[in-house]
Design a protein around this motif. Structure first.
Motif, short mmCIF file in Angstrom:
data_model
loop_
_atom_site.label_atom_id
_atom_site.label_comp_id
_atom_site.label_asym_id
_atom_site.label_seq_id
_atom_site.Cartn_x
_atom_site.Cartn_y
_atom_site.Cartn_z
N PHE A 85 33.66 42.56 33.09
CA PHE A 85 34.52 42.91 31.97
C PHE A 85 35.06 44.32 32.18
CE2 PHE A 85 30.34 44.40 30.68
CZ PHE A 85 30.59 45.61 30.05
N ALA A 86 36.23 44.55 31.61
CA ALA A 86 36.92 45.82 31.81
C ALA A 86 36.95 46.61 30.52
CB ALA A 86 38.33 45.59 32.32
N VAL A 87 36.78 47.92 30.63
CA VAL A 87 36.92 48.85 29.50
C VAL A 87 38.19 49.65 29.73
CG1 VAL A 87 35.91 50.80 28.27
CG2 VAL A 87 34.43 48.97 29.14
N ASN A 88 39.17 49.47 28.87
CA ASN A 88 40.48 50.13 28.94
C ASN A 88 41.36 49.60 30.07
OD1 ASN A 88 39.78 51.70 26.73
ND2 ASN A 88 39.18 53.47 27.97
N ASN A 89 40.84 49.54 31.28
CA ASN A 89 41.66 49.03 32.38
C ASN A 89 40.76 48.44 33.47
OD1 ASN A 89 41.24 52.15 32.78
ND2 ASN A 89 41.55 51.33 34.86
N TRP A 90 41.33 47.49 34.22
CA TRP A 90 40.61 46.84 35.31
C TRP A 90 40.67 47.70 36.56
CZ3 TRP A 90 37.69 42.43 35.88
CH2 TRP A 90 37.44 42.00 37.19
N THR A 91 39.52 47.88 37.22
CA THR A 91 39.45 48.53 38.52
C THR A 91 38.74 47.58 39.48
OG1 THR A 91 37.38 49.62 37.87
CG2 THR A 91 39.43 50.86 37.58
N ASP A 92 39.04 47.68 40.76
CA ASP A 92 38.45 46.77 41.74
C ASP A 92 36.94 47.00 41.85
OD1 ASP A 92 40.90 45.66 42.31
OD2 ASP A 92 41.31 47.05 43.96
N PRO A 93 36.13 45.98 41.54
CA PRO A 93 34.67 46.13 41.64
C PRO A 93 34.20 46.13 43.09
CG PRO A 93 35.22 43.88 41.07
CD PRO A 93 36.52 44.64 41.07
N LYS A 94 33.00 46.66 43.31
CA LYS A 94 32.42 46.71 44.64
C LYS A 94 31.33 45.66 44.78
CE LYS A 94 34.85 50.37 45.70
NZ LYS A 94 35.98 50.27 46.66
N PRO A 95 31.15 45.09 45.98
CA PRO A 95 30.06 44.13 46.20
C PRO A 95 28.71 44.77 45.95
CG PRO A 95 31.64 44.07 48.02
CD PRO A 95 31.99 45.27 47.19
N LEU A 96 27.74 43.97 45.53
CA LEU A 96 26.40 44.46 45.25
C LEU A 96 25.43 44.20 46.39
CD1 LEU A 96 26.07 43.39 41.49
CD2 LEU A 96 26.77 45.59 42.44
N GLY A 97 25.89 43.49 47.42
CA GLY A 97 25.04 43.24 48.58
C GLY A 97 24.15 42.02 48.46
N PHE A 98 24.50 41.08 47.57
CA PHE A 98 23.73 39.84 47.46
C PHE A 98 23.85 39.03 48.75
CE2 PHE A 98 24.43 39.70 42.58
CZ PHE A 98 23.43 40.65 42.42
N ALA A 99 22.84 38.20 49.03
CA ALA A 99 22.89 37.34 50.21
C ALA A 99 24.11 36.43 50.16
CB ALA A 99 21.61 36.50 50.30
N LEU A 100 24.39 35.87 48.99
CA LEU A 100 25.59 35.07 48.76
C LEU A 100 26.34 35.70 47.60
CD1 LEU A 100 27.36 32.56 49.26
CD2 LEU A 100 25.87 31.30 47.69
N GLU A 101 27.57 36.13 47.84
CA GLU A 101 28.27 36.90 46.81
C GLU A 101 29.73 36.48 46.69
OE1 GLU A 101 28.34 41.47 45.17
OE2 GLU A 101 27.60 41.06 47.18
N ILE A 102 30.16 36.26 45.46
CA ILE A 102 31.56 35.96 45.15
C ILE A 102 32.17 37.19 44.49
CG2 ILE A 102 33.15 34.33 44.08
CD1 ILE A 102 30.81 32.42 43.70
N MET A 103 33.32 37.62 44.99
CA MET A 103 34.01 38.77 44.41
C MET A 103 35.41 38.36 43.98
SD MET A 103 31.98 41.35 44.42
CE MET A 103 33.16 42.65 44.06
N PRO A 104 35.84 38.82 42.79
CA PRO A 104 37.21 38.52 42.35
C PRO A 104 38.21 39.36 43.13
CG PRO A 104 36.14 40.00 40.80
CD PRO A 104 35.10 39.63 41.81
N MET A 105 39.40 38.79 43.36
CA MET A 105 40.47 39.50 44.04
C MET A 105 41.66 39.74 43.11
SD MET A 105 40.30 37.48 47.70
CE MET A 105 41.52 38.56 48.45
#
Length: 210
Positions: A85-105
Protein backbone atom coordinates in the motif's frame (compact mmCIF):
# COMPACT_ATOMS: atom_id res chain seq x y z
CA UNK A 1 -4.25 -4.98 26.11
CA UNK A 2 -3.02 -5.13 22.55
CA UNK A 3 0.70 -4.78 22.04
CA UNK A 4 1.58 -1.66 20.03
CA UNK A 5 4.81 -1.66 18.03
CA UNK A 6 6.27 1.56 16.64
CA UNK A 7 8.03 1.15 13.30
CA UNK A 8 10.92 3.11 11.81
CA UNK A 9 8.59 4.34 9.05
CA UNK A 10 6.36 6.18 11.52
CA UNK A 11 3.58 3.60 11.58
CA UNK A 12 2.18 1.56 14.45
CA UNK A 13 1.42 -2.16 14.42
CA UNK A 14 -1.06 -3.69 16.85
CA UNK A 15 -1.12 -7.41 17.63
CA UNK A 16 -4.52 -9.01 18.04
CA UNK A 17 -6.07 -12.46 18.36
CA UNK A 18 -5.92 -15.20 15.70
CA UNK A 19 -2.72 -13.81 14.18
CA UNK A 20 -4.38 -10.50 13.22
CA UNK A 21 -2.20 -7.41 12.90
CA UNK A 22 -3.49 -3.87 12.47
CA UNK A 23 -1.34 -1.13 10.94
CA UNK A 24 -1.98 2.49 11.81
CA UNK A 25 -0.81 5.72 10.17
CA UNK A 26 0.50 8.56 12.32
CA UNK A 27 1.53 12.14 11.58
CA UNK A 28 5.11 10.84 11.40
CA UNK A 29 4.40 8.17 8.75
CA UNK A 30 6.80 8.58 5.84
CA UNK A 31 5.35 8.75 2.29
CA UNK A 32 6.00 5.94 -0.17
CA UNK A 33 5.20 2.26 -0.67
CA UNK A 34 4.96 -0.17 2.23
CA UNK A 35 5.17 -3.95 2.02
CA UNK A 36 3.20 -6.21 4.32
CA UNK A 37 4.91 -9.60 4.19
CA UNK A 38 4.61 -12.93 5.94
CA UNK A 39 6.36 -16.29 5.60
CA UNK A 40 5.20 -19.68 6.80
CA UNK A 41 7.26 -21.99 8.94
CA UNK A 42 8.81 -25.06 7.33
CA UNK A 43 5.90 -27.47 6.99
CA UNK A 44 6.62 -31.17 6.48
CA UNK A 45 4.16 -33.84 5.41
CA UNK A 46 4.97 -37.54 5.15
CA UNK A 47 2.65 -40.32 3.96
CA UNK A 48 4.01 -43.83 4.21
CA UNK A 49 3.30 -47.53 4.68
CA UNK A 50 4.56 -48.96 7.95
CA UNK A 51 6.28 -52.33 8.31
CA UNK A 52 2.86 -54.03 8.34
CA UNK A 53 1.67 -52.26 5.19
CA UNK A 54 -0.68 -49.87 6.99
CA UNK A 55 -0.90 -46.37 5.54
CA UNK A 56 -0.03 -43.51 7.90
CA UNK A 57 0.35 -39.74 7.69
CA UNK A 58 2.40 -37.42 9.90
CA UNK A 59 3.45 -33.75 9.78
CA UNK A 60 7.10 -34.56 10.38
CA UNK A 61 10.25 -34.89 8.23
CA UNK A 62 11.43 -38.39 7.36
CA UNK A 63 14.26 -38.43 9.90
CA UNK A 64 11.72 -38.03 12.71
CA UNK A 65 9.49 -40.92 11.63
CA UNK A 66 10.11 -44.49 12.78
CA UNK A 67 8.88 -47.72 11.28
CA UNK A 68 8.67 -46.65 7.63
CA UNK A 69 8.25 -49.52 5.23
CA UNK A 70 7.65 -47.53 2.06
CA UNK A 71 7.52 -43.78 1.44
CA UNK A 72 4.44 -42.63 -0.47
CA UNK A 73 4.74 -38.84 -0.16
CA UNK A 74 7.42 -36.79 1.55
CA UNK A 75 7.31 -33.02 1.10
CA UNK A 76 8.36 -29.73 2.64
CA UNK A 77 6.12 -26.72 2.01
CA UNK A 78 7.14 -23.07 2.37
CA UNK A 79 4.99 -20.08 1.47
CA UNK A 80 5.56 -16.34 1.15
CA UNK A 81 2.79 -13.73 0.99
CA UNK A 82 2.83 -10.00 0.30
CA UNK A 83 0.58 -6.99 0.00
CA UNK A 84 1.49 -3.38 -0.79
CA UNK A 85 0.00 0.00 0.00
CA UNK A 86 1.11 3.54 -0.71
CA UNK A 87 1.09 6.59 1.57
CA UNK A 88 0.69 9.81 -0.48
CA UNK A 89 2.49 8.37 -3.50
CA UNK A 90 3.70 5.06 -4.93
CA UNK A 91 7.44 4.35 -4.95
CA UNK A 92 9.12 1.26 -6.39
CA UNK A 93 9.43 -1.36 -3.62
CA UNK A 94 12.57 -3.42 -3.09
CA UNK A 95 12.75 -7.24 -2.98
CA UNK A 96 12.94 -8.78 0.49
CA UNK A 97 15.09 -11.73 -0.52
CA UNK A 98 12.48 -14.49 -0.24
CA UNK A 99 13.32 -17.83 -1.86
CA UNK A 100 10.31 -17.31 -4.15
CA UNK A 101 9.32 -13.68 -4.60
CA UNK A 102 6.81 -11.79 -6.74
CA UNK A 103 7.39 -8.07 -7.24
CA UNK A 104 4.99 -5.58 -8.84
CA UNK A 105 6.23 -3.63 -11.86
CA UNK A 106 3.47 -1.03 -11.73
CA UNK A 107 1.54 1.08 -9.24
CA UNK A 108 -0.67 -1.44 -7.42
CA UNK A 109 -2.41 1.32 -5.48
CA UNK A 110 -4.23 2.58 -8.58
CA UNK A 111 -5.19 -0.41 -10.73
CA UNK A 112 -8.45 -0.23 -12.69
CA UNK A 113 -10.44 -2.72 -14.76
CA UNK A 114 -8.75 -3.06 -18.16
CA UNK A 115 -5.28 -2.13 -16.89
CA UNK A 116 -2.30 -4.38 -17.63
CA UNK A 117 -0.54 -5.41 -14.41
CA UNK A 118 2.99 -6.87 -14.86
CA UNK A 119 4.97 -8.83 -12.27
CA UNK A 120 8.60 -9.88 -11.83
CA UNK A 121 9.16 -13.32 -10.30
CA UNK A 122 12.45 -14.60 -8.88
CA UNK A 123 13.43 -17.95 -7.41
CA UNK A 124 16.58 -18.11 -5.28
CA UNK A 125 17.38 -14.58 -6.42
CA UNK A 126 17.25 -15.38 -10.16
CA UNK A 127 14.47 -14.77 -12.71
CA UNK A 128 11.97 -17.63 -12.62
CA UNK A 129 10.95 -18.58 -16.13
CA UNK A 130 9.74 -21.16 -18.61
CA UNK A 131 12.62 -23.33 -19.78
CA UNK A 132 13.85 -26.86 -20.50
CA UNK A 133 12.74 -28.03 -17.04
CA UNK A 134 9.11 -27.01 -17.43
CA UNK A 135 6.45 -24.49 -18.37
CA UNK A 136 6.12 -22.01 -15.51
CA UNK A 137 3.16 -19.72 -15.03
CA UNK A 138 1.51 -17.28 -12.64
CA UNK A 139 -2.20 -17.30 -11.83
CA UNK A 140 -4.56 -14.66 -10.47
CA UNK A 141 -7.84 -15.31 -8.67
CA UNK A 142 -10.64 -13.19 -7.22
CA UNK A 143 -14.07 -13.77 -5.70
CA UNK A 144 -15.33 -11.18 -8.18
CA UNK A 145 -14.02 -13.20 -11.14
CA UNK A 146 -14.80 -16.89 -11.32
CA UNK A 147 -16.06 -17.04 -7.75
CA UNK A 148 -17.34 -20.47 -6.72
CA UNK A 149 -16.88 -21.74 -10.29
CA UNK A 150 -13.12 -21.55 -9.84
CA UNK A 151 -12.19 -19.47 -12.90
CA UNK A 152 -8.75 -17.85 -12.77
CA UNK A 153 -6.29 -15.99 -14.95
CA UNK A 154 -3.07 -17.65 -16.06
CA UNK A 155 0.03 -16.25 -17.80
CA UNK A 156 3.33 -17.85 -18.77
CA UNK A 157 6.43 -16.48 -17.03
CA UNK A 158 9.06 -15.49 -19.59
CA UNK A 159 12.44 -14.14 -18.44
CA UNK A 160 10.94 -13.76 -14.98
CA UNK A 161 8.05 -11.58 -16.17
CA UNK A 162 4.33 -12.10 -16.67
CA UNK A 163 1.30 -9.85 -16.86
CA UNK A 164 -2.50 -9.78 -16.70
CA UNK A 165 -5.13 -7.45 -18.11
CA UNK A 166 -7.51 -7.17 -15.19
CA UNK A 167 -11.10 -8.11 -16.14
CA UNK A 168 -13.02 -7.30 -12.93
CA UNK A 169 -12.94 -5.06 -9.88
CA UNK A 170 -12.31 -6.51 -6.43
CA UNK A 171 -9.54 -8.05 -4.38
CA UNK A 172 -7.12 -10.23 -6.34
CA UNK A 173 -4.35 -12.65 -5.39
CA UNK A 174 -1.54 -13.54 -7.81
CA UNK A 175 0.10 -16.93 -7.16
CA UNK A 176 3.28 -18.70 -8.22
CA UNK A 177 4.21 -22.26 -7.26
CA UNK A 178 7.57 -24.02 -7.60
CA UNK A 179 8.29 -27.73 -7.19
CA UNK A 180 11.86 -28.93 -6.57
CA UNK A 181 13.17 -32.46 -6.10
CA UNK A 182 15.69 -33.03 -3.31
CA UNK A 183 18.99 -34.66 -4.24
CA UNK A 184 22.63 -34.50 -3.05
CA UNK A 185 23.70 -32.50 -6.12
CA UNK A 186 21.42 -29.45 -5.91
CA UNK A 187 20.78 -26.53 -3.53
CA UNK A 188 18.46 -28.72 -1.43
CA UNK A 189 21.13 -31.25 -0.47
CA UNK A 190 20.76 -30.39 3.24
CA UNK A 191 17.21 -31.83 3.07
CA UNK A 192 18.33 -35.29 1.97
CA UNK A 193 16.84 -37.71 4.48
CA UNK A 194 14.18 -35.19 5.57
CA UNK A 195 11.97 -35.12 2.45
CA UNK A 196 12.03 -35.93 -1.25
CA UNK A 197 10.25 -32.87 -2.66
CA UNK A 198 9.96 -29.17 -1.75
CA UNK A 199 7.04 -26.95 -2.75
CA UNK A 200 7.30 -23.17 -2.62
CA UNK A 201 4.36 -20.77 -2.94
CA UNK A 202 4.45 -17.01 -3.43
CA UNK A 203 1.51 -14.59 -3.51
CA UNK A 204 0.72 -10.89 -3.92
CA UNK A 205 -2.64 -9.42 -2.89
CA UNK A 206 -3.96 -6.23 -4.50
CA UNK A 207 -7.20 -4.41 -5.30
CA UNK A 208 -8.65 -3.52 -8.69
CA UNK A 209 -10.93 -0.49 -8.94
CA UNK A 210 -13.90 -0.21 -11.36
Amino acid sequence: MEDVIKTSGGMTAQCGDMGIRKLGLTDKTKPGTYQVAVTSKDNYFTMYLDKKGKQKMVTKPLDQVKGIGKILISIKYKSFAKAFFAVNNWTDPKPLGFALEIMPMTDLSNVHVGDVVPFQTTFMGKPFSCGPDGIEYITATSNSFGGPDGFFLSAYIMNGKAQFRMPAAGQWVANVYVRQDVNPENHLKELVGKCTTVYYAGTISFNVKP
